[in-house]
Design a protein around this motif. Structure first.
Motif, mmCIF file in Angstrom:
data_model
loop_
_atom_site.group_PDB
_atom_site.id
_atom_site.type_symbol
_atom_site.label_atom_id
_atom_site.label_comp_id
_atom_site.label_asym_id
_atom_site.label_seq_id
_atom_site.Cartn_x
_atom_site.Cartn_y
_atom_site.Cartn_z
ATOM 1 N N THR A 89 9.169 -5.491 -0.049
ATOM 2 C CA THR A 89 9.104 -5.979 1.326
ATOM 3 C C THR A 89 7.873 -6.841 1.545
ATOM 4 N N PRO A 488 14.730 9.502 -7.311
ATOM 5 C CA PRO A 488 15.968 9.264 -8.059
ATOM 6 C C PRO A 488 16.646 10.558 -8.506
ATOM 7 N N VAL C 32 11.609 3.208 -9.980
ATOM 8 C CA VAL C 32 12.865 3.302 -9.272
ATOM 9 C C VAL C 32 12.611 2.876 -7.834
ATOM 10 N N GLU C 34 13.845 2.464 -3.802
ATOM 11 C CA GLU C 34 14.739 2.935 -2.759
ATOM 12 C C GLU C 34 14.221 2.389 -1.461
ATOM 13 N N TYR C 36 12.306 1.013 1.212
ATOM 14 C CA TYR C 36 10.971 0.447 1.268
ATOM 15 C C TYR C 36 10.061 1.049 0.227
ATOM 16 N N GLU C 37 10.589 1.956 -0.556
ATOM 17 C CA GLU C 37 9.692 2.690 -1.429
ATOM 18 C C GLU C 37 10.020 2.475 -2.888
ATOM 19 N N THR C 38 8.993 2.477 -3.692
ATOM 20 C CA THR C 38 9.185 2.392 -5.127
ATOM 21 C C THR C 38 8.470 3.578 -5.755
ATOM 22 N N TYR C 39 9.148 4.212 -6.663
ATOM 23 C CA TYR C 39 8.557 5.385 -7.291
ATOM 24 C C TYR C 39 8.312 5.108 -8.757
ATOM 25 N N GLY C 40 7.189 5.566 -9.226
ATOM 26 C CA GLY C 40 6.940 5.506 -10.659
ATOM 27 C C GLY C 40 7.040 6.913 -11.200
ATOM 28 N N LEU C 266 2.650 5.961 -0.926
ATOM 29 C CA LEU C 266 3.185 5.588 -2.227
ATOM 30 C C LEU C 266 2.544 6.473 -3.275
#
Lengths: 610, 335, 308, 310
Positions: A89, A488, C32, C34, C36-40, C266
């Protein structure tokens, strides 16, 4: 010999370090100077004919030409400045200044022509003929034409396209064949002439404007590039090379630090008042300080002001808060049914095969649970204290936030926080504490434990799990909270109907303005994670989209209001909350267009007042 | 006849300790990189012997290497070169662990009574320690021994519960002596044992040491920086200058007939009680040269009133001038 | 000298190797996204270790030190951030040495209540956590602003004012340290023969302090500079962190995955940029070595001049 | 053994009599003297008093703190001080007061354990290096040199980043492994000077083994610098732990830590609006560290009266 080499290596290294020290600055400071003198070839500010500026009350100061506005956010973009490939974003924020689409939402979330001048729909809404505005040019001076539109849609449908924006095109005529590489021609979007483009859908499209609202990329740049290489092409990433039609152009940037956007003096909607807009990546902890001191002018989406800081920002004399409701929401889903594992493996969704979850199949139990949840407390106080959201949110009863036109404020929906009522309902359903352990047993006298799964990553949501466990315990429902999973993994067990979980926490973000709940709530769709099978609901959802009645918004409003009432009674979800965005701008910036989804609308109207 | 060392006289006296051509060079680290840039020749080619039961005084200015010599004899310092023979055993190169038993027979009294006693140990512990290390006697026997030693050196037995800081200098030195005696040694090396003491106390301690020598049949190597101290206690005296021996002679012989100009200078500085005896005071010119950069030839030539050309060029060897009287000076050698 | 430099070079190489070995410890990050979020998701994978290391070595062999997360060469990255830090360090060192010497002079020259309390404060300061002091200073400045004190920018590195503010904060502790060193070195010179002699000749105390004591104490003061520098570096981390000064420390901190976290928290381990970590740590190591070597050379020069 | 000869007895009497005071007070061991000197130092006594208060405050926590410091209450975040939450709550709704109290335990533990580890390493390596000298000394000194010029703190940050799950033990060990060189160098210097003291020679002359000399003569006489440096290390480590927690590399949540509490003060709102959330941990760190420093100064003066400045 060798030794000497090493020597010179060390020397070279040490000197280079010293040189680094010596020759700093210069190059990275040019072009970012906020005090650059005003350009004199812009138009009059504020009185712009296209200005749908709905009146900033506090435009007391003198509006001045030129200048720079600093916008802060907390994380750097990922440097993918191509609308068809970006995922972050933060990149989207940069691109909002650069790229434009044929349609965009107005302040009531209705889509209005933007690059398009006007459009016509055929009767069954399978074909839309769009006339483009004249005189629009790309940043490099090339004319914007229908070919660019066609090219954009071809690219997101292209066999070699690896991005995630295919949903805008996948209902167009010939999409499947084109995507599979079986046809050379894409029939879905066709240019009639330079100013006219036609969209064609396989079936009636209820949301034609939305489907045609994807940002347009320049054909004259990317047309010559192999589709597979567009993502890494320099026009997708590099300063001076990114070409759009928007009011600003990507200027110099210091990666991970600040991104300068230069005014596009030839912007079709009128030249921007500002010379530059600088997007700065700033530490969240110091944002409020920067706002107060005026080092930063705007703090906007996607981060905004942290809820706990809202109160102090509100007190700042020089700052205006903007608090639109977010269109996304958080909920607790009830696993009313599960797909059998064979179906999960086969990837089949067959409502007839769903296995009922007896623990939650009784609607009274679900209602009792919702009555037991104190969602007001979760959202928290207005003063920025307490709660999961420190007040920056709203309790939700149906998936339509207030900003949406589908929200009916008169509808009598929702189950209030009422623990007595919850226990009553449980008793009615036969759930009572028979062994005196403080928790109810199911009608067969067996122990009754509900398992709640939740993901990590969203702090208020994570905290909600604990709160839900406590609040349900008060009415005698024993909740077993699973250890949180990475999103996930969580998503997978929910999607694949892991029968060990009864409830789960999740959120939906509604990207489009259209409130159609079909994609999530229709019985047979994959996103119906609760496996809630309800013909009444399905029928209502269908009605909301059936042509030709559904072409009328009022009709749909009525249907959705009815559906909202129904769904809040049937409780497949316990809707929890939707966030309130906390955006802020200092009073130095004038001409801001208020809009529920963005603060970046019409930045060419912004001006600096001293 | 020149000799490189004193030759053993046919004598009934038994030689208990002997050093031959002993050298000790300390490296000088220089610069930032701590490289060895030179050596301090603290002891340079010294040969000596001590007879059982006698007291040999070693006299020299500070920096002349006399303490280093004493410490080397104790093998507290490893010699750079040369031999040390104790009771017929060469101890100059044997390992420390082999020396340990020999330490019983050889003890040392140190110069500074304040520094030589561990401030964290009680007097009893201090005196007991050598016995403990040498594993002599039971705990009870050792305690008794400590008490008798304390009394022998003139301290009360309660002193053993006290700590060194509670005693005066003279008392401390008595403690040091008691410690040295605790293993019943044959030889005691006194490294300026009285020079840190007040003159009035000095004689007390010296008297005590003399008494003890008789009682315990001790052999003393008595190091001092002026001749007056060793005058009474020594049988023979060796004079050291800049790491070398200048003169070795029986006490009376030396005082009556000093041969080396340096010895003469030293003796002239000894205060005399006899008013009638008028002595010309010989004042030495200049400072002691740096042992790191000793003068060529005779090390004393820079200050010697009688120096002649040969002294600057040639190093004088030890020459026998009488019974047990040796001197290293070109005045007494033929070229 | 040659041996010393070779020794330093050997140690330097060893340290860089250690840094590389640590930075490339096996961490398999899966991203990954999803909404607005990104996960490591981090998993340990021992097999990866060798691969990652050999990849890195191969890359260096090919003449590149790696790229940052945007695909820019880490050297360009280093240039930008390190030069800011170096400027900051430079200014702070000058302030520290100047104020430190001045304070030491004051403390040793005068024996009054002020000098004594100034000395006590200097010693006490060192016992306090730097970050707490910096926070308090920040709060005081903010309070002053609200009382109508002319505002200046506290954060970041764009304005001269914020730059100077950071430099002053950075010099706070090192100057106290330096003052203590200088003062105690000066004092240890006191009572030495030449001073008494000079005093006897009626040399003024200030002249004595500067011309004789300071000059004589210079080698031992210079020897302390590497330690002061280490002091400065650890302070640099706090100062850059607290004032959002985008310098090398801040960048290293970022490269270690500590992003400016957004409100949705985050995950910390968002990105770890190993090549960046390696190059920045190497930079700091090199700085340390340079200062060390420089101080040795200076000591040698000063000592020689004194001897000759 | 023969008794004292009349002559020598007489000599005792001619010795100047000991001062009266010493006779009356009987015998003071050096340790007692040090204790006496220490307690004569007002600042040091104040330090002991303050430090004891901190210890009691932290370790008697279960007696008067009702809240679990790790217990989050998402519904009651950023609460103001009240009868229930004396210092309000933090962003997770954890009770600040409970965290303050239990955070003290963590800080003290970290300080004490690192102090022990480092002192042991420092004493062992310092005595080996200082007593034996030679090549082993060179090696140890080169290693400590390295630590003095290398930003090991950054390396710790890297290790913590990679390891991720850091607990008190890992933190203590990692920090201990970085800070040992300082104390080792200092103790080596002490041993170097001690080695040349005459009582060491006298012990060697008596035939004492190296081990005995180190244990009986060197260490007891170096105990001053050892203890003084141990206190300094302890104070430094308390600061270092809070600094690491402050920037997010310390002991991870939910373990309470003063540094982590201070971290909240980075937010301007809390910095200026909620001093109760961050002032107390800051003041606690300052009090603890200062008190330890006072004790250290007092010990230094007590061990070595000459060093005290007048």
């Amino acid at each position: 010999m060798n030794l000497k080499k090493w020597w010179s290596f060390l020397l070279a290294l040490t000197f280079s370090v010293l040189l680094l020290a010596a020759c700093n600055g210069g190059d990275d400071e040019t072009g970012t100077d906020p005090e650059e003198p005003a350009d004199d070839n812009g138009e009059e500010p504020a009185d712009d004919e296209n200005g749908d500026d709905d009146g900033d009350d506090d435009t007391a100061g003198e509006a001045s030409e030129g200048g720079n506005v600093n916008i802060a956010f907390f994380s750097p973009p990922e440097h993918q400045f191509n609308p068809i490939y970006y995922t972050s974003t933060y990149d989207a924020n940069v691109m909002d200044f650069i790229f434009e689409a044929l349609f965009r939402t107005d302040d009531e979330l209705l889509l209005q022509p933007h690059l398009a001048e006007s459009y016509e729909l055929n009767d069954d809404q399978t074909e839309m003929t769009i006339t483009l505005n004249e005189g629009i040019t790309w940043h490099d001076g090339e004319a914007f034409t229908a070919d660019d539109v066609v090219f954009t849609y071809e690219m997101i449908s292209h066999p070699e396209y690896t991005g995630v924006r295919g949903t805008y095109a996948d209902k167009l005529v010939g999409y499947e064949d084109f995507r599979a590489g079986e046809s050379e021609e894409f029939e879905g979007v066709v240019a009639e002439d330079d100013q006219t483009v036609i969209f064609r859908w396989e079936e009636s499209s209820v949301t034609p404007e939305f489907n045609a609202s994807f940002p347009i990329i320049p054909e004259h740049i990317f047309g010559a590039v192999e589709p597979g290489e567009i993502e890494s092409h320099e026009s997708s990433i590099a300063t001076g090379e990114v070409v759009g039609t928007g009011p600003f152009m990507l200027g110099d940037f210091v990666e991970g630090d600040q991104y300068v956007l230069n005014a596009n003096e030839d912007y079709w909607n009128g030249a921007p008042n500002l010379d530059t807009v600088t997007l700065q990546v700033r530490d969240q902890a110091v944002i409020t300080g920067l706002l107060e001191s005026g080092d930063v002018d705007m703090v906007i989406q996607p981060d905004g002001i942290v809820p706990s800081d809202v109160a102090s920002v509100e007190q700042m004399d020089n700052v205006t808060l903007y608090q639109p409701q977010d269109l996304g929401y958080q909920y607790m889903g009830f696993k009313i049914g599960y797909r059998p594992s064979e179906d999960v493996e086969a990837g089949v969704i067959d409502t007839d095969n769903f296995i009922e979850n007896e623990k939650l199949s009784d609607v009274r139990v679900r209602q009792a649970i919702v009555h037991a949840l104190d969602r007001e407390a979760m959202v928290g106080g207005e003063d920025g204290e307490g709660g999961l959201l420190q007040g920056s949110g709203q309790v939700l009863h149906a998936p339509f936030p207030e900003a949406s036109w589908a929200f009916d404020e008169n509808a009598d929906i929702g189950l209030e926080y009422d623990t007595d009522r919850a226990m009553e309902l449980l008793a009615e359903a036969g759930y009572e504490d028979t062994n005196g352990d403080g928790f109810v047993e199911d009608p067969n006298g067996e122990e009754y434990v509900l398992t709640l799964a939740y993901p990590t990553g969203n702090e208020p949501r994570e905290n909600a799990a604990i709160v839900i466990e406590q609040q349900l315990a008060e009415v005698g429902i024993n909740v077993n909270v699973d250890t949180p999973r990475e999103f996930p993994a969580h998503s997978e067990i929910v999607e694949n109907d892991d029968q060990s979980i009864d409830m789960y926490l999740m959120g939906w973000g509604l990207a489009s303005g259209d409130p159609d709940p079909g994609g999530i709530f229709t019985s047979h769709v994959p996103y119906n994670y609760t496996r809630w099978v309800d013909e009444t609901s399905d029928e209502m959802i269908q009605r909301g989209l059936s042509a030709p009645d559904a072409f009328e918004q009022e009709y749909r409003e009525e249907v959705y209001s009815e559906w909202a009432e129904y769904v809040s009674e049937q409780v497949p979800y316990a809707f929890l909350w939707s966030m309130i965005n906390n955006w802020a701008a200092t009073d130095r910036v004038g001409g801001i267009t208020e809009d529920p989804v963005t603060m970046l609308k019409d930045p060419h109207l912004w001006y600096v007042q001293e | 006849m020149t000799m490189s060392q004193p030759v053993k006289e046919p004598n009934e006296k038994k030689e208990i300790l002997r050093v031959q051509n002993l050298k000790k060079y300390f490296p000088i680290k220089g610069g930032v990189l701590k490289r060895t840039v030179g050596h301090v020749k603290a002891v340079d080619d010294v040969s000596l012997h001590i007879f059982e039961g006698e007291t040999l005084g070693i006299v020299g200015e500070s920096g002349s290497g006399k303490s280093t010599l004493g410490r080397m004899m104790m093998r507290l310092l490893d010699p750079t070169e040369g031999q040390i023979t104790f009771n017929g055993v060469d101890i100059s190169t044997i390992r420390q662990s082999k020396i340990r038993p020999l330490r019983k027979d050889m003890q040392m009294i140190f110069q500074d009574p304040y520094a030589s006693l561990n401030p964290r140990m009680s007097v009893g512990e201090i005196i007991e320690e050598p016995m403990l290390i040498q594993k002599t006697g039971s705990s009870k026997e050792r305690q008794e021994n400590v008490i008798s030693l304390l009394e022998r050196v003139g301290l009360q037995q309660e002193a053993r519960y006290k700590y060194p800081h509670e005693f005066s200098g003279g008392q401390r030195q008595r403690i040091g002596i008691a410690r040295a005696l605790s293993t019943r040694p044959k030889v005691i090396i006194g490294d300026e044992p009285v020079s840190a003491l007040d003159v009035s106390v000095q004689s007390q301690v010296l008297n005590l040491m003399e008494d003890l020598q008789n009682d315990f049949q001790l052999t003393y190597l008595f190091i001092a920086h002026d001749l007056s101290v060793v005058k009474h206690i020594s049988d023979r005296v060796a004079v050291m200058y800049l790491g070398r021996l200048a003169e070795v002679a029986p006490k009376d012989d030396l005082y009556a007939n000093p041969l080396h100009p340096y010895t003469q200078a030293l003796i002239s500085a000894v205060p005399t009680t006899d008013i009638d005896e008028k002595r010309e005071r010989i004042i030495l010119q200049g400072d002691l040269p740096s042992p790191a950069n000793p003068p060529s030839g005779c090390p004393f030539h820079t200050r010697c009133p009688e120096a002649h050309e040969r002294c600057t060029l040639e190093r004088p060897e030890m020459t026998k001038m009488g019974e047990e009287h040796y001197v290293a000076c070109h005045l007494y050698t033929q070229s | 000298m040659r041996i010393f430099l070779l020794q330093q070079l050997f140690l330097w190489v060893c340290m860089v190797v250690v840094v590389v070995l640590i930075a490339f410890l096996p961490r398999d990050l899966v991203f990954v996204s999803e909404e607005y979020e990104t996960y490591g998701i981090a998993t340990m994978n021992m097999q990866l270790y060798g691969e990652r290391l050999s990849e890195y070595v191969a890359m260096i062999g090919a003449g590149s030190l790696g790229e940052n997360r945007y695909g820019t060469s880490v050297l360009v990255d280093l240039h930008l951030y390190a030069s800011r830090s170096l400027q900051l360090i430079g200014i702070a060192s000058i302030i520290a040495i100047f104020i430190g010497t001045a304070k030491a002079y004051f403390d040793t020259r005068y024996k009054g209540i002020f000098a004594r309390s100034s000395r006590k404060i200097g010693q006490g300061m060192q016992a306090l956590p730097d970050f707490f002091i910096i926070i308090v200073v920040q709060m005081v400045v903010l309070w002053l602003f609200r009382q109508g004190f002319p505002q200046f920018s506290l954060y970041g590195n764009e304005d001269l004012s914020s730059f100077l503010f950071a430099a002053v904060l950075l010099s706070l502790f090192p100057s106290m340290y330096f003052a203590n060193i200088v003062a105690s070195t000066l004092e240890s010179e006191e009572g030495s023969f030449y001073l008494i002699a000079a005093k006897g000749r009626g040399v003024k105390k200030s002249v004595l302090l500067i011309k004789h004591q300071l000059a004589n104490a210079l080698p031992s003061i210079i020897q302390q500079i590497p330690i002061m520098f280490m002091y400065l570096l650890s302070n640099l981390l706090m100062v850059e962190f607290l004032t959002s000064f985008r310098g090398a420390m801040y960048r290293t901190y970022q490269a270690m995955g500590f992003q400016e976290t957004s409100l949705e928290s985050l995950p910390n381990q968002f990105y770890i940029e190993e090549p960046v970590i390696v190059v920045y740590l190497t930079f700091f190591i090199s700085l340390g070595f340079l200062v060390n070597i420089g101080s040795r050379v200076m000591t040698e020069i000063v000592t020689r001049r004194r001897l000759s | 053994m023969s008794g004292p000869s009349p002559g020598s007895t007489k000599q005792v009497n001619t010795e100047p009599p000991m001062p009266e005071a010493k006779e009356q007070k009987k015998s003071y061991s050096p340790t007692k003297l040090i204790v006496k000197r220490f307690f004569a130092n007002k600042l040091a006594v104040a330090g002991v008093f303050m430090f004891l208060l901190v210890v009691i405050f932290s370790f008697s926590a279960p007696l008067f703190v009702e809240h679990d410091p790790a217990q989050t209450n998402p519904l009651n975040t950023y609460a103001e001080p009240s009868a229930d939450h004396w210092l309000g709550t933090n962003s997770s709704g954890q009770d600040n007061f409970a965290r303050l109290v239990y955070g003290g335990q963590i800080s003290l533990q970290v300080g004490v354990f690192i102090m022990l580890i480092v002192s042991v390493i420092g004493v062992v390596l310092g005595s080996i290096s200082g007593y034996f000298g030679g090549w082993i000394d060179s090696i140890i000194m080169r290693v400590t040199d390295l630590f003095l010029i290398f930003p090991f703190l950054l390396l710790v940050l890297t290790v913590v980043t990679i390891l991720q799950n850091v607990n008190v033990a890992i933190l203590v060990i990692t920090l201990g492994l970085i800070v040992w060189p300082n104390i080792t160098r200092i103790l080596r210097g002490t041993y170097l000077t001690l080695r040349e003291r005459e009582f060491i020679y006298s012990a060697r002359a008596a035939g004492a083994t190296d081990l005995r000399i180190i244990m009986k003569h060197m260490i007891p006489n170096a105990i001053g610098p050892i203890i003084v440096n141990a206190t300094i290390i302890m104070a430094q480590m308390i600061i270092l732990e809070s600094a690491l927690s402050f920037i997010g590399f310390g002991i991870p949540a939910p373990t309470p830590s003063w540094g982590a509490m201070l971290n909240e003060a980075r937010s301007l709102n809390i910095l200026t609006g909620m001093p109760w959330a961050w002032m107390p941990p800051g003041i606690m760190i300052v009090i603890t560290v200062l008190s330890i420093n006072f004790i250290g100064d007092g010990l230094r003066d007590a061990f070595d009266p000459k060093s005290s400045r007048k």
